[in-house]
Design a protein around this motif. Structure first.
Motif, PDB file in Angstrom:
ATOM      1  N   TYR A 459       0.809  -1.218   0.000  1.00 26.22           N
ATOM      2  CA  TYR A 459       0.000   0.000   0.000  1.00 26.22           C
ATOM      3  C   TYR A 459       0.842   1.269   0.000  1.00 26.22           C
ATOM      4  CZ  TYR A 459       0.741  -1.244   4.909  1.00 26.22           C
ATOM      5  OH  TYR A 459       1.307  -1.638   6.085  1.00 26.22           O
ATOM      6  N   GLN A 460       2.156   1.094   0.094  1.00 22.62           N
ATOM      7  CA  GLN A 460       3.045   2.261   0.001  1.00 22.62           C
ATOM      8  C   GLN A 460       3.681   2.264  -1.385  1.00 22.62           C
ATOM      9  OE1 GLN A 460       4.877   4.967   2.180  1.00 22.62           O
ATOM     10  NE2 GLN A 460       5.127   5.283  -0.027  1.00 22.62           N
ATOM     11  N   PRO A 461       3.210   3.131  -2.291  1.00 24.90           N
ATOM     12  CA  PRO A 461       3.848   3.144  -3.612  1.00 24.90           C
ATOM     13  C   PRO A 461       5.264   3.661  -3.494  1.00 24.90           C
ATOM     14  CG  PRO A 461       2.282   4.955  -3.378  1.00 24.90           C
ATOM     15  CD  PRO A 461       2.150   4.113  -2.159  1.00 24.90           C
ATOM     16  N   SER A 462       6.109   3.296  -4.460  1.00 30.13           N
ATOM     17  CA  SER A 462       7.472   3.804  -4.419  1.00 30.13           C
ATOM     18  C   SER A 462       8.075   3.699  -5.809  1.00 30.13           C
ATOM     19  CB  SER A 462       8.292   3.024  -3.399  1.00 30.13           C
ATOM     20  OG  SER A 462       9.239   2.218  -4.049  1.00 30.13           O
ATOM     21  N   ARG A 463       8.921   4.660  -6.152  1.00 31.29           N
ATOM     22  CA  ARG A 463       9.531   4.618  -7.477  1.00 31.29           C
ATOM     23  C   ARG A 463      10.647   3.591  -7.539  1.00 31.29           C
ATOM     24  NH1 ARG A 463      12.181  10.217  -8.553  1.00 31.29           N
ATOM     25  NH2 ARG A 463      13.082   9.093 -10.296  1.00 31.29           N
ATOM     26  N   ALA A 464      11.070   3.095  -6.382  1.00 30.00           N
ATOM     27  CA  ALA A 464      12.195   2.162  -6.364  1.00 30.00           C
ATOM     28  C   ALA A 464      11.757   0.706  -6.500  1.00 30.00           C
ATOM     29  CB  ALA A 464      12.983   2.329  -5.072  1.00 30.00           C
ATOM     30  N   PRO A 572      -3.643   9.422   1.652  1.00 31.22           N
ATOM     31  CA  PRO A 572      -2.841   8.746   0.620  1.00 31.22           C
ATOM     32  C   PRO A 572      -1.936   9.710  -0.141  1.00 31.22           C
ATOM     33  CG  PRO A 572      -5.175   8.794   0.033  1.00 31.22           C
ATOM     34  CD  PRO A 572      -5.090   9.276   1.431  1.00 31.22           C
ATOM     35  N   GLY A 573      -2.303  10.987  -0.140  1.00 38.01           N
ATOM     36  CA  GLY A 573      -1.466  11.970  -0.835  1.00 38.01           C
ATOM     37  C   GLY A 573      -0.059  12.023  -0.272  1.00 38.01           C
ATOM     38  N   VAL A 574       0.044  11.873   1.047  1.00 44.27           N
ATOM     39  CA  VAL A 574       1.358  11.893   1.686  1.00 44.27           C
ATOM     40  C   VAL A 574       2.202  10.728   1.171  1.00 44.27           C
ATOM     41  CG1 VAL A 574       2.561  11.749   3.895  1.00 44.27           C
ATOM     42  CG2 VAL A 574       0.398  12.990   3.733  1.00 44.27           C
ATOM     43  N   ALA A 579       6.498   8.458  -2.209  1.00 45.14           N
ATOM     44  CA  ALA A 579       6.828   7.539  -3.304  1.00 45.14           C
ATOM     45  C   ALA A 579       7.802   8.165  -4.283  1.00 45.14           C
ATOM     46  CB  ALA A 579       5.556   7.112  -4.028  1.00 45.14           C
ATOM     47  N   ARG A 580       7.809   9.501  -4.389  1.00 47.90           N
ATOM     48  CA  ARG A 580       8.656  10.153  -5.386  1.00 47.90           C
ATOM     49  C   ARG A 580      10.093  10.340  -4.915  1.00 47.90           C
ATOM     50  NH1 ARG A 580       5.532  15.117  -7.955  1.00 47.90           N
ATOM     51  NH2 ARG A 580       7.523  15.217  -9.031  1.00 47.90           N
ATOM     52  N   VAL A 581      10.304  10.136  -3.614  1.00 47.40           N
ATOM     53  CA  VAL A 581      11.654  10.314  -3.070  1.00 47.40           C
ATOM     54  C   VAL A 581      12.565   9.194  -3.566  1.00 47.40           C
ATOM     55  CG1 VAL A 581      13.017  10.396  -0.946  1.00 47.40           C
ATOM     56  CG2 VAL A 581      10.737  11.441  -1.030  1.00 47.40           C
ATOM     57  N   LYS A 582      13.778   9.581  -3.963  1.00 50.42           N
ATOM     58  CA  LYS A 582      14.741   8.552  -4.390  1.00 50.42           C
ATOM     59  C   LYS A 582      15.356   7.921  -3.157  1.00 50.42           C
ATOM     60  CE  LYS A 582      16.339   9.513  -9.011  1.00 50.42           C
ATOM     61  NZ  LYS A 582      17.372  10.087  -9.850  1.00 50.42           N
ATOM     62  N   PRO A 583      15.326   6.599  -3.042  1.00 53.90           N
ATOM     63  CA  PRO A 583      15.897   5.957  -1.844  1.00 53.90           C
ATOM     64  C   PRO A 583      17.419   6.060  -1.841  1.00 53.90           C
ATOM     65  CG  PRO A 583      15.185   4.308  -3.419  1.00 53.90           C
ATOM     66  CD  PRO A 583      14.770   5.627  -3.982  1.00 53.90           C
ATOM     67  N   PRO A 584      18.017   6.102  -0.662  1.00 51.00           N
ATOM     68  CA  PRO A 584      19.468   6.329  -0.556  1.00 51.00           C
ATOM     69  C   PRO A 584      20.305   5.087  -0.795  1.00 51.00           C
ATOM     70  CG  PRO A 584      18.511   6.130   1.623  1.00 51.00           C
ATOM     71  CD  PRO A 584      17.389   5.964   0.652  1.00 51.00           C
ATOM     72  N   VAL A 585      20.058   4.338  -1.850  1.00 52.58           N
ATOM     73  CA  VAL A 585      20.948   3.196  -2.123  1.00 52.58           C
ATOM     74  C   VAL A 585      21.698   3.381  -3.428  1.00 52.58           C
ATOM     75  CG1 VAL A 585      19.771   1.431  -0.804  1.00 52.58           C
ATOM     76  CG2 VAL A 585      18.995   1.930  -3.111  1.00 52.58           C
TER      77      VAL A 585
END
Lengths: 585, 280
Positions: A459-464, A572-574, A579-585
């Motif tokens: 339920y947590q979208p993510s670009r990664a 859900p907007g939050v 989701a748009r944040v790039k993960p630090p890997v």
């Protein structure tokens, strides 16, 4: 007509009545004596008796006035617990004169068995007692008195709750009315009521003697309840080991009745199961296995119980299959079940790791544990596994579809092969598991539970993690739909959404769109990040067991998973921003 | 000159070996005396008195004793929890004795795991520690970075299905350097640690900081260097659902080019090593 096939019948004459006694199995084996309740006859045990007869000398009898046993004349005063104890001793002496018997009672059979096991004159005649859905009237009397004398709000609540559940007891004390109802319309509609309310299977039970059983049996209440509740015996201590099986959804008896039972029965073994009142008909497999295990442990000198886990009362002796049990959450779950005394089938594509899990499981309390090397994405292998498990170990009580792989990288860099791999394991693996083992559970018709490991990424979208999240969202929805469908079969379905848990999924995850060296670097980096988060898989395992016991639909585990779950509902907007944040890997 | 150096070194090693043996002897004696109902405090005192009677005056750290799930450091949040408590020993319970006496200026730091009666889980843990002892020696001889070795030990633990419990030690160390300690008439202690030994460790830490190494063998960046010659007290600690097991003994690292000589266990005649040999 009888539904006890292959039973040898005999008649025992005692105190003016003739009791119909049926025997199954090898008389040289330990004797298990099954006592039925109200309104029933000994045939209520037919499913349980058939299962026990392979290993034990099983004896059943119709309580006086029930089934084919004759009724005392006059009825009033003919059903006192003292007379019922005479009956029991006569039957025990007839079928097992030299060895004590193992008593099993349900409902009124358990109420009277409590009397047998707590009075002096039966000492040495009872080896053990398994009680279900029937408290001792003496203990019950003390239970009420204690709550009346010091009425705290909680105690008053318990008293009122049980008071409401006992409505039928008051009705049975009215003169003549119950008899008329049972011999009239109630007797006719009773089987249908049972099927609807209690979901008992439709077979040729109750027997045709039901109206007269129920009419005579009303005297069980009238002869005993008032006198015993008013003046409960103070010496009602059990002189044999007791196993208490509590159906949690019993509409007639509340769980709290047994809160302080240890005072009366030291060395009490507790068992709970999510079922309604008529467990001998709805859960024969589970009862037979618990009775058999208890009888064997008593006969074998009763070692200390090895399973000390928190939910040992619920999962003891159950068969649990876990996929992906070679590491991480799967392995921790296998251990948690092992500590609860469950039999564990550890499935993993890494056979060595699965074997290790099985070995350690046996060390910490699993009566049995097996390792199976299977890739969950392989349909044929899964079919073979389901067949093998059913024939060699039995029908699975709890299935944990946990195997999964990680896949990270942007959608545009994800090849269709990558998609196929992750879908095959994460989604198809779950589908195969649910389809094959869910079918077995439903066919058995005695309940069960399926746990699917989804993810907070469901339920947590993510670009990664586009592909991974997609598979987990599918698993979550599959679980919800399956839960709706299997609810009728009393099979619970739970989706677990762990969040960031320190397991080796990070070091085996695929990272798309980068070369091998960069992939290794990212694996290491994410493993280190997860290590810093350091949420242990053991806590997820605990959440899984708790989720099953409470039959929860969706269980987010880590704080971040719970937070995201809340946000997904209310803001859900939050989550979309995150989701748009790039993960630090 | 070379022979003089060698003989001096071997005399030094003999000294360390002597105190390590003494400590293990103490552990075995005390372990054999443990009865149901004895507390951790009493057990620690038994160790202390036994060693004191045999001439130990100073400590790297005072003896510890952990019983039951405290062998796996369940629920440990602050270092004070390492100190012995009033927890009582029960039949079947695992225990760990850990002591670091200084004798004639030589330091030992040992860990001894056992159980009162049979404890199959701890038995298994002890069996599985053998692979760690072999792994550590092999990789030290390969001159791998200490941090990498630490991570490899971690991976082996995970594969075995165990939790890393040395992570709970201060700085998460799997090992630390030990050295000779000057004998003083007065040897005060700080939180159970001998001030002389702490001083040595601090001096090493300062040197190391300048030269890019550390006397603490940890999972952190400051341990990202090849093994430093000297004596290391190595203590891999496995945990499995409320049961823990460890051994602790001294690994000698030298600057020799010969592989065998470059690193070796100070003594191979120790209870846990004998146990593995017997089981084969």
């Amino acid at each position: 007509m009888t539904v006890l096939t292959g039973a040898r019948e005999r008649w025992v004459r005692t105190g003016g009545v003739e009791l119909c006694v049926a025997e199954l199995g090898d008389p040289s084996q330990p004797t298990v004596l099954l006592v039925h309740g109200y309104p029933d006859s000994k045939e209520v045990w037919s499913q349980v008796a058939a299962r026990l007869a392979d290993h034990f000398h099983v004896v059943l009898y119709d309580v006086r006035g029930h089934g084919r046993s004759t009724a005392p004349q006059p009825l009033r005063g003919g059903f006192t617990l003292e007379k019922l104890t005479d009956d029991f001793l006569a039957v025990a002496d007839a079928v097992s004169p030299d060895r004590p018997v193992h008593l099993v009672g349900h409902d009124w059979g358990s109420v009277q068995s409590w009397e047998f096991v707590t009075v002096k004159r039966t000492e040495g005649r009872i080896a053990s007692f398994t009680s279900m859905s029937g408290p001792s009237l003496d203990h019950f009397g003390h239970w009420i008195q204690k709550r009346m004398k010091r009425p705290t709000p909680r105690r008053m609540g318990q008293l009122l709750g049980q008071g409401a559940k006992s409505w039928y007891v008051y009705l049975l004390h009215t003169p003549a009315l119950p008899e008329m109802a049972w011999r009239g319309p109630l007797g006719k509609t009773w089987p249908r009521i049972l099927r609807r309310m209690e979901r008992v299977p439709s077979d040729n039970y109750p027997t045709s003697s039901l109206p007269s059983d129920a009419a005579h049996g009303a005297w069980l209440y009238r002869d005993n309840v008032r006198s015993r509740l008013r003046r409960p015996r103070t010496d009602a201590y059990a002189h044999a080991p007791v196993q208490l099986i509590t159906p949690l959804a019993d509409v007639f008896l509340s769980e709290q009745l047994y809160d302080e039972l240890e005072l009366w029965a030291p060395q009490l073994t507790r068992r709970t199961l999510p079922a309604k009142h008529w467990v001998p008909r709805t859960r024969p497999d589970q009862l037979a296995s618990w009775v058999a295990a208890f009888v064997r442990s008593v006969e074998g000198g009763r070692q200390e119980p090895r399973a000390t886990g928190r939910y040992a009362d619920r999962f003891g002796g159950q068969l649990v299959l876990i996929t992906g049990a070679g590491s991480g959450i799967g392995r921790a779950t296998a251990y948690a079940f092992a500590e609860a005394g469950a039999r564990v089938v550890a499935v993993d594509r890494d056979g060595e790791a699965a074997a290790r899990t099985a070995e350690m499981s046996r060390l910490i309390g699993a009566p049995d544990a097996w390792a199976e090397t299977v890739d969950v994405s392989d349909e044929q292998a899964m079919e073979k596994l389901a067949e093998k498990v059913a024939t060699e170990y039995g029908v699975v009580d709890v299935l944990v579809n946990n195997a999964g792989i990680g896949l990270s990288g942007s959608f545009l860099d994800t090849t269709s092969d990558d998609w196929r791999t992750v879908l095959d394991v994460n989604l198809w693996g779950v589908i195969h598991g649910c389809r094959l083992f869910g079918r077995q559970m439903a066919d058995r018709g005695q309940g069960g539970h399926i746990v699917n490991t989804a993810s907070a990424a469901a339920y947590q979208p993510s670009r990664a993690l586009p592909a991974y999240s997609t598979t987990k969202a599918a698993v979550l929805m599959l679980s919800e739909c399956l839960r709706a469908e299997l609810a009728d079969d009393r099979i619970g379905v739970t989706a677990i959404c762990p969040g960031f848990v320190n397991t080796n999924i990070t070091s085996t995850a695929r990272f798309t769109g980068v070369d091998a060296e960069e992939e290794a670097r990212r694996q290491k980096r994410s493993a280190r990040l997860y290590g810093m988060r350091n949420y242990p898989p053991e806590k997820v395992a605990e959440a899984i067991l708790r989720g099953i016991v409470n039959n929860e639909a969706v269980v987010p585990v880590t704080p971040e998973a719970r937070g995201a779950h809340l946000l997904s509902r209310f803001a859900p907007g939050v989550l979309r921003r995150i989701a748009r944040v790039k993960p630090p890997v | 000159m070379a022979t003089a150096l060698t003989s001096e070194r071997s005399a030094e090693l003999r000294g360390f070996r002597r105190v390590q043996r003494l400590a293990y002897e103490c552990a075995e004696t005390v372990a054999a005396q443990l009865q149901p109902g004895v507390t951790e405090r009493e057990t620690a005192r038994m160790q202390r008195e036994w060693l004191r009677e045999r001439g130990v005056r100073d400590w790297f750290h005072l003896p510890f004793a952990w019983f039951g799930d405290r062998t796996a450091f369940v629920g440990f949040r602050i270092p004070l929890q390492f100190f012995p408590t009033d927890r009582r020993l029960e039949p079947g319970m695992p225990f760990i004795l850990d002591m670091a006496p200084v004798y004639e200026g030589f330091t030992a730091d040992i860990g001894y795991s056992g159980s009162l009666g049979v404890n199959q889980v701890q038995h298994k843990l002890m069996d599985d520690l053998q692979a760690h002892r072999e792994l550590i020696l092999r990789e030290v001889r390969e001159r791998r970075s200490l941090r990498e070795i630490y991570e490899d030990v971690d991976r082996l633990m995970v594969r075995q299905g165990y939790a890393n419990r040395h992570r709970a030690y201060p700085f998460g160390v799997i090992a630390h350097k030990v050295d000779r300690v000057r004998e003083r008439r007065w040897s005060p202690r700080l939180f159970g640690f001998g001030t002389q030994s702490l001083k040595g460790l601090a001096a090493d830490a300062l040197h190391g900081h300048r030269e890019g190494w550390s006397p603490l063998w940890s999972p952190y960046r400051f341990s990202d260097h090849p093994p430093r010659p000297g004596l290391w007290a190595v203590e891999p600690h496995l945990g499995f659902r409320g049961t823990g097991a460890k051994f602790e003994e001294i690994l000698v690292v030298t600057d020799s080019r010969d592989t065998e000589e470059s690193a070796f266990w100070l003594d191979d005649d120790l209870p846990h090593v004998r146990r593995w040999a017997e089981e084969k």
